[in-house]
Motif scaffolding. Structure first.
Motif, PDB file in Angstrom:
ATOM      1  N   ALA A  63      -4.561  -5.543  -2.638  1.00 19.16           N
ATOM      2  CA  ALA A  63      -4.171  -4.160  -2.930  1.00 19.16           C
ATOM      3  C   ALA A  63      -3.699  -4.018  -4.371  1.00 19.16           C
ATOM      4  O   ALA A  63      -4.060  -3.057  -5.069  1.00 19.16           O
ATOM      5  CB  ALA A  63      -3.079  -3.712  -1.962  1.00 19.16           C
ATOM      6  N   ALA A  64      -2.892  -4.982  -4.829  1.00 17.43           N
ATOM      7  CA  ALA A  64      -2.371  -4.912  -6.193  1.00 17.43           C
ATOM      8  C   ALA A  64      -3.494  -5.001  -7.220  1.00 17.43           C
ATOM      9  O   ALA A  64      -3.510  -4.255  -8.210  1.00 17.43           O
ATOM     10  CB  ALA A  64      -1.354  -6.040  -6.408  1.00 17.43           C
ATOM     11  N   ALA A  65      -4.451  -5.894  -7.000  1.00 15.79           N
ATOM     12  CA  ALA A  65      -5.553  -6.056  -7.952  1.00 15.79           C
ATOM     13  C   ALA A  65      -6.433  -4.813  -7.991  1.00 15.79           C
ATOM     14  O   ALA A  65      -6.826  -4.345  -9.070  1.00 15.79           O
ATOM     15  CB  ALA A  65      -6.380  -7.287  -7.570  1.00 15.79           C
ATOM     16  N   LEU A  66      -6.739  -4.250  -6.822  1.00 14.47           N
ATOM     17  CA  LEU A  66      -7.576  -3.050  -6.780  1.00 14.47           C
ATOM     18  C   LEU A  66      -6.878  -1.858  -7.409  1.00 14.47           C
ATOM     19  O   LEU A  66      -7.486  -1.064  -8.143  1.00 14.47           O
ATOM     20  CB  LEU A  66      -7.951  -2.739  -5.328  1.00 14.47           C
ATOM     21  CG  LEU A  66      -9.007  -3.648  -4.703  1.00 14.47           C
ATOM     22  CD1 LEU A  66      -8.951  -3.576  -3.187  1.00 14.47           C
ATOM     23  CD2 LEU A  66     -10.396  -3.260  -5.203  1.00 14.47           C
ATOM     24  N   LYS A  67      -5.599  -1.707  -7.129  1.00 14.60           N
ATOM     25  CA  LYS A  67      -4.840  -0.589  -7.696  1.00 14.60           C
ATOM     26  C   LYS A  67      -4.761  -0.712  -9.212  1.00 14.60           C
ATOM     27  O   LYS A  67      -4.960   0.279  -9.947  1.00 14.60           O
ATOM     28  CB  LYS A  67      -3.439  -0.587  -7.088  1.00 14.60           C
ATOM     29  CG  LYS A  67      -2.551   0.557  -7.574  1.00 14.60           C
ATOM     30  CD  LYS A  67      -3.029   1.894  -7.047  1.00 14.60           C
ATOM     31  CE  LYS A  67      -2.054   3.008  -7.411  1.00 14.60           C
ATOM     32  NZ  LYS A  67      -2.548   4.333  -6.990  1.00 14.60           N
ATOM     33  N   ASN A  68      -4.493  -1.915  -9.703  1.00 15.43           N
ATOM     34  CA  ASN A  68      -4.286  -2.116 -11.134  1.00 15.43           C
ATOM     35  C   ASN A  68      -5.562  -1.925 -11.947  1.00 15.43           C
ATOM     36  O   ASN A  68      -5.572  -1.237 -12.971  1.00 15.43           O
ATOM     37  CB  ASN A  68      -3.722  -3.518 -11.374  1.00 15.43           C
ATOM     38  CG  ASN A  68      -3.382  -3.755 -12.839  1.00 15.43           C
ATOM     39  OD1 ASN A  68      -2.512  -3.092 -13.393  1.00 15.43           O
ATOM     40  ND2 ASN A  68      -4.077  -4.692 -13.459  1.00 15.43           N
ATOM     41  N   ASP A  69      -6.686  -2.512 -11.489  1.00 16.34           N
ATOM     42  CA  ASP A  69      -7.910  -2.533 -12.298  1.00 16.34           C
ATOM     43  C   ASP A  69      -8.846  -1.353 -12.034  1.00 16.34           C
ATOM     44  O   ASP A  69      -9.649  -1.006 -12.902  1.00 16.34           O
ATOM     45  CB  ASP A  69      -8.678  -3.833 -12.054  1.00 16.34           C
ATOM     46  CG  ASP A  69      -8.047  -5.021 -12.750  1.00 16.34           C
ATOM     47  OD1 ASP A  69      -6.828  -4.952 -13.025  1.00 16.34           O
ATOM     48  OD2 ASP A  69      -8.744  -6.013 -13.008  1.00 16.34           O
ATOM     49  N   VAL A  70      -8.767  -0.760 -10.843  1.00 22.38           N
ATOM     50  CA  VAL A  70      -9.700   0.308 -10.489  1.00 22.38           C
ATOM     51  C   VAL A  70      -8.973   1.599 -10.128  1.00 22.38           C
ATOM     52  O   VAL A  70      -9.276   2.680 -10.652  1.00 22.38           O
ATOM     53  CB  VAL A  70     -10.621  -0.124  -9.319  1.00 22.38           C
ATOM     54  CG1 VAL A  70     -11.568   1.007  -8.938  1.00 22.38           C
ATOM     55  CG2 VAL A  70     -11.403  -1.377  -9.683  1.00 22.38           C
ATOM     56  N   GLY A  71      -8.009   1.502  -9.231  1.00 24.40           N
ATOM     57  CA  GLY A  71      -7.385   2.704  -8.701  1.00 24.40           C
ATOM     58  C   GLY A  71      -6.554   3.480  -9.703  1.00 24.40           C
ATOM     59  O   GLY A  71      -6.751   4.692  -9.884  1.00 24.40           O
ATOM     60  N   PRO A  81      -6.346   3.650 -13.090  1.00 28.20           N
ATOM     61  CA  PRO A  81      -7.013   4.403 -14.163  1.00 28.20           C
ATOM     62  C   PRO A  81      -7.776   5.628 -13.664  1.00 28.20           C
ATOM     63  O   PRO A  81      -8.007   6.565 -14.427  1.00 28.20           O
ATOM     64  CB  PRO A  81      -7.979   3.368 -14.766  1.00 28.20           C
ATOM     65  CG  PRO A  81      -7.413   2.042 -14.398  1.00 28.20           C
ATOM     66  CD  PRO A  81      -6.796   2.252 -13.064  1.00 28.20           C
ATOM     67  N   LEU A  82      -8.159   5.657 -12.392  1.00 26.68           N
ATOM     68  CA  LEU A  82      -8.916   6.785 -11.843  1.00 26.68           C
ATOM     69  C   LEU A  82      -8.053   7.703 -10.982  1.00 26.68           C
ATOM     70  O   LEU A  82      -8.559   8.680 -10.419  1.00 26.68           O
ATOM     71  CB  LEU A  82     -10.091   6.263 -11.000  1.00 26.68           C
ATOM     72  CG  LEU A  82     -11.146   5.432 -11.739  1.00 26.68           C
ATOM     73  CD1 LEU A  82     -12.202   4.928 -10.755  1.00 26.68           C
ATOM     74  CD2 LEU A  82     -11.803   6.244 -12.843  1.00 26.68           C
ATOM     75  N   GLY A  83      -6.776   7.361 -10.845  1.00 27.06           N
ATOM     76  CA  GLY A  83      -5.899   8.171 -10.005  1.00 27.06           C
ATOM     77  C   GLY A  83      -6.194   8.024  -8.530  1.00 27.06           C
ATOM     78  O   GLY A  83      -6.008   8.972  -7.761  1.00 27.06           O
ATOM     79  N   LEU A  84      -6.649   6.850  -8.114  1.00 27.11           N
ATOM     80  CA  LEU A  84      -7.003   6.599  -6.717  1.00 27.11           C
ATOM     81  C   LEU A  84      -6.020   5.627  -6.085  1.00 27.11           C
ATOM     82  O   LEU A  84      -5.425   4.779  -6.760  1.00 27.11           O
ATOM     83  CB  LEU A  84      -8.417   6.009  -6.617  1.00 27.11           C
ATOM     84  CG  LEU A  84      -9.573   6.839  -7.172  1.00 27.11           C
ATOM     85  CD1 LEU A  84     -10.872   6.043  -7.066  1.00 27.11           C
ATOM     86  CD2 LEU A  84      -9.699   8.164  -6.425  1.00 27.11           C
ATOM     87  N   SER A  85      -5.882   5.717  -4.771  1.00 27.07           N
ATOM     88  CA  SER A  85      -5.104   4.729  -4.031  1.00 27.07           C
ATOM     89  C   SER A  85      -5.874   3.418  -3.975  1.00 27.07           C
ATOM     90  O   SER A  85      -7.073   3.360  -4.278  1.00 27.07           O
ATOM     91  CB  SER A  85      -4.841   5.232  -2.610  1.00 27.07           C
ATOM     92  OG  SER A  85      -6.080   5.330  -1.892  1.00 27.07           O
ATOM     93  N   ALA A  86      -5.194   2.358  -3.562  1.00 24.21           N
ATOM     94  CA  ALA A  86      -5.861   1.063  -3.429  1.00 24.21           C
ATOM     95  C   ALA A  86      -6.984   1.139  -2.405  1.00 24.21           C
ATOM     96  O   ALA A  86      -8.044   0.526  -2.571  1.00 24.21           O
ATOM     97  CB  ALA A  86      -4.848  -0.010  -3.035  1.00 24.21           C
ATOM     98  N   GLU A  87      -6.772   1.922  -1.328  1.00 21.80           N
ATOM     99  CA  GLU A  87      -7.801   2.046  -0.299  1.00 21.80           C
ATOM    100  C   GLU A  87      -9.047   2.753  -0.824  1.00 21.80           C
ATOM    101  O   GLU A  87     -10.183   2.333  -0.560  1.00 21.80           O
ATOM    102  CB  GLU A  87      -7.257   2.799   0.921  1.00 21.80           C
ATOM    103  CG  GLU A  87      -6.229   2.038   1.733  1.00 21.80           C
ATOM    104  CD  GLU A  87      -4.820   2.239   1.204  1.00 21.80           C
ATOM    105  OE1 GLU A  87      -4.678   2.817   0.090  1.00 21.80           O
ATOM    106  OE2 GLU A  87      -3.866   1.818   1.883  1.00 21.80           O
ATOM    107  N   MET A  88      -8.842   3.861  -1.583  1.00 22.12           N
ATOM    108  CA  MET A  88      -9.995   4.575  -2.128  1.00 22.12           C
ATOM    109  C   MET A  88     -10.702   3.742  -3.195  1.00 22.12           C
ATOM    110  O   MET A  88     -11.933   3.809  -3.332  1.00 22.12           O
ATOM    111  CB  MET A  88      -9.572   5.921  -2.699  1.00 22.12           C
ATOM    112  CG  MET A  88      -9.363   6.997  -1.651  1.00 22.12           C
ATOM    113  SD  MET A  88     -10.813   7.287  -0.580  1.00 22.12           S
ATOM    114  CE  MET A  88     -12.015   7.907  -1.763  1.00 22.12           C
TER     115      MET A  88
END
Length: 696
Positions: free
Chosen positions: A406-414, A416-423
């Motif tokens: 969750a932390a990796a997805l939120k930091n690198d993808v979510g 910057p795009l204003g998305l949650s880790a799930e999205m």
């Protein structure tokens, strides 16, 4: 297939996991262990010891060990091969950079060509010259060859590739240079083009020979250490290596021609899918193999995967032919992209989600492995969505850490795009599935196939998680997840025949100038050489010989493959050969050229052990609904909500069990996601069959 098998082992070294299969007359056992990239034999031996302990057996009980690996491919892609020198004909120093003088994308002003394996300062030439008929035009300057020895020593060269102009017609000069260098530099490995690739087309022949030289010290060292490790554990059975063409070869042949191993793992997967297709009685199949580092798709028609004599490695443009290093070797034709469980997700300059081709591999691995990786990978997205149960991952060998994913997805993808880790995870999942669907569309279009009319057979540790979504995108109505899908390539190794193929150039026209005695001598010599290679692998079984000619109209740039008749090639067979050529030409191009001259440029001889037709899978009994063992929380990106999906255990399901999608079917090696567009059932042999619903 290996004759009289009793207890057989297979190992497939992938970029992330090493898959192990043990097959006995009574059972098949499997294991997955993390690949140890710096010392790959350690991962192999660990997996072998674990699976043998599961069966209560020792190495001395094993009759055959079949091994495939991507080490040669990875060494080329990552430029981790030997320090290699190239020796060519005077005036042809820069052939690796000149290539065919073509541009794979003629309108791209920033076009990037693959970097040669040998830099210019390590390319040398000597005076010599053959013509296309093998006649010496300029004798070899042996003094110039000897003058290169101190320069090679000063450059700390580990391997040498020798490619002279028209050496396929007369190898005398290459062989003489090899002998001179071998006497002076006994620790340097030497590859000559007349042995590695004795064919016309100077650039491809040079590229193939250089690649062979580049990986030879690495592969020879690895194979030697593997043999020593097996011997130390009292293994006395036969050892085989899987080639890119889907055959098995001996350790010594693999050491001599390691370039033939570059696609050995994917070849095993294609064999596995082809055998499943035969047993399912499916004539048109799309094989989908998704592991930890890459995804491969291959078309299988009438139970046979597409084959080729040409392969490109390290493409700078993913789907662009001509953007990679060309290798002329027997290979199963497929499209391979960097879209595996370990493929890293990131945002590009335009803030688009991009997946691969860079992979987290096994070290440090995806963030959820907890081994030091901090960048999000496809496996992190699968965990975040709820498709993978963290406990008991990879056959129970590790427990994943969702909080790190969750932390990796939120930091690198979510973020910057204003998305949650799930999205963010949903975005990664959708992109990687679209990448694989695009690869399948391109491959089918190149082959002239209607992709929606095929059945998909999915295998590899990550494929069952993504196959349903990929099939939806392609309009494929039937999808099969075979037993042992998570280790499919390793299972395929055990179905491969021992084989060896030789191709040599010997141009001759189908007219009054046809050199029948020369052709007969050539084919007889090639058959003898190929038989020796197969018999060296310890095979006493009857051998099958297949001969083909690479034919074209005179003046055309490329050839088509035509099967030659059995027995000596005679002049009175020329009309039949022309008719066979024109029938194949018409099949491919819907026309022939009346009265045009026809020539055979290359000749091929394959010698292999016969294989038995596999028995059909057992029919599916009457369907009955089954009860799920529990529920699992899944994030549905299309609605941005969590839903509860029923979870089924494949090991406890009986033939005829029916599952209504959406659902998850878990097993030791992988998990199958049955999307809302499909229903699933277990057939009589334990395969999961997904059929598209009429309406959703």
């Amino acid at each position: 297939m290996i004759s009289s098998p009793q207890i057989r082992l297979a190992a497939d070294i992938g970029g992330t996991f090493t898959d192990i299969v043990l097959e006995t007359p009574r059972q098949r056992l499997t294991r997955k262990v993390l690949t140890t990239p710096r010392v790959p034999e350690n991962g192999v031996m660990t997996g072998l010891e674990l699976v043998l302990a599961d069966a209560g057996l020792g190495f001395q009980d094993v009759t055959a060990f079949v091994h495939g690996t991507t080490l040669a491919t990875n060494a080329i892609i990552e430029r981790r091969g030997a320090r290699t020198a190239l020796i060519g004909t005077d005036g042809f120093r820069d052939i690796l950079e000149i290539g065919t003088e073509s541009r794979f994308n003629q309108y791209d002003l920033m076009l990037q060509k693959p970097r040669p394996l040998v830099p210019r300062e390590l390319r040398f030439t000597v005076p010599e010259r053959m013509d296309a008929r093998g006649t010496i035009q300029r004798p070899l300057d042996e003094q110039a060859v000897r003058a290169l020895i101190p320069r090679l020593e000063a450059a700390a060269i580990e391997s040498v590739a020798i490619t002279f102009l028209h050496a396929y017609a007369n190898p005398a000069h290459e062989e003489r240079v090899r002998d001179i260098l071998a006497a002076a530099l006994p620790d340097v490995t030497i590859s000559i083009s007349s042995a590695v690739c004795p064919e016309v087309r100077e650039y491809e022949r040079t590229s193939t020979t250089v690649a062979n030289a580049y990986v030879q010290p690495l592969m020879a060292g690895y194979l030697g250490r593997l043999r020593e490790a097996l011997t130390a554990r009292n293994f006395t059975g036969a050892l085989y290596l899987v080639t890119s063409g889907g055959g098995l070869t001996s350790l010594e042949t693999a050491r001599q021609f390691p370039v033939r191993l570059v696609e050995s793992g994917p070849a095993g997967g294609a064999i596995f899918a082809a055998e499943c297709a035969e047993r399912l009685k499916e004539d048109r199949v799309l094989s989908f193999d998704m592991g930890g580092t890459t995804a491969k798709v291959c078309l299988i028609e009438d139970g046979k995967p597409s084959s080729s004599r040409f392969f490109e490695v390290d493409r700078t443009a993913r789907f662009m032919k001509g953007s990679g290093l060309p290798l002329r070797i027997p290979v199963i034709e497929m499209v391979e992209i960097g879209a595996g469980g370990g493929s890293i997700a990131h945002l590009d300059a335009m803030k688009r989600v991009v997946v691969g081709p860079e992979s987290a591999s096994s070290v440090p691995g995806p963030a959820c492995y907890g081994l030091g990786g901090t960048r999000p990978a496809v496996t992190d997205a699968d965990v975040m969505l709820g498709l993978i149960q963290p406990e008991g991952f990879a056959g129970g060998s590790m427990t994943l850490q969702p909080d790190r994913a969750a932390a990796a997805l939120k930091n690198d993808v979510g973020a910057p795009l204003g998305l949650s880790a799930e999205m963010a995870a949903h975005a990664v999942y959708e992109i990687v599935c679209e990448n694989m669907a695009s690869a399948a569309r391109v491959h089918a279009a190149e082959r002239g196939a209607a992709i929606g009319e095929h059945t998909m057979i999915a295998f590899g540790g990550a494929a069952p998680l993504h196959a349903a979504r990929v099939a939806e995108k392609l309009g494929i109505r039937r999808l099969v997840i075979p037993s042992n899908a998570g280790v499919g390539s390793a299972v395929g190794f055990l179905a491969a025949p021992v084989s060896f193929e030789l191709v040599r150039s010997f141009p001759t026209c189908l007219d009054d100038t046809f050199d029948a005695p020369g052709v007969r001598a050539l084919l007889d010599g090639m058959e003898a050489s190929a038989r020796a290679m197969v018999q060296d692998a310890g095979q006493a079984a009857a051998l099958v010989v297949r001969r083909t000619g690479f034919m074209r109209y005179v003046g055309q740039g490329h050839e088509i493959v035509v099967t030659l008749p059995d027995g000596p090639v005679r002049t009175d067979e020329l009309p039949a050969l022309r008719a066979a050529f024109e029938a194949e030409y018409a099949r491919q191009f819907a026309r022939v050229i009346p009265n045009a001259a026809v020539e055979i440029l290359n000749w091929s001889v394959s010698v292999f052990t016969p294989t038995e037709t596999p028995p059909p899978f057992a029919p599916t009994p009457p369907l009955h609904d089954v009860t799920s063992v529990r529920m699992r929380h899944l994030f549905d990106g299309s609605t941005a909500t969590h839903v509860d999906l029923p979870l089924y255990d494949r090991a406890t399901m009986q033939p005829g069990s029916r599952v209504v999608g959406p659902a998850l079917i878990v097993e030791q090696e992988t998990t199958t996601y049955v999307s809302a567009h499909y229903d699933a059932c277990l057939d009589g042999s334990g395969n999961i069959i997904l059929d598209m619903k009429e309406t959703v």
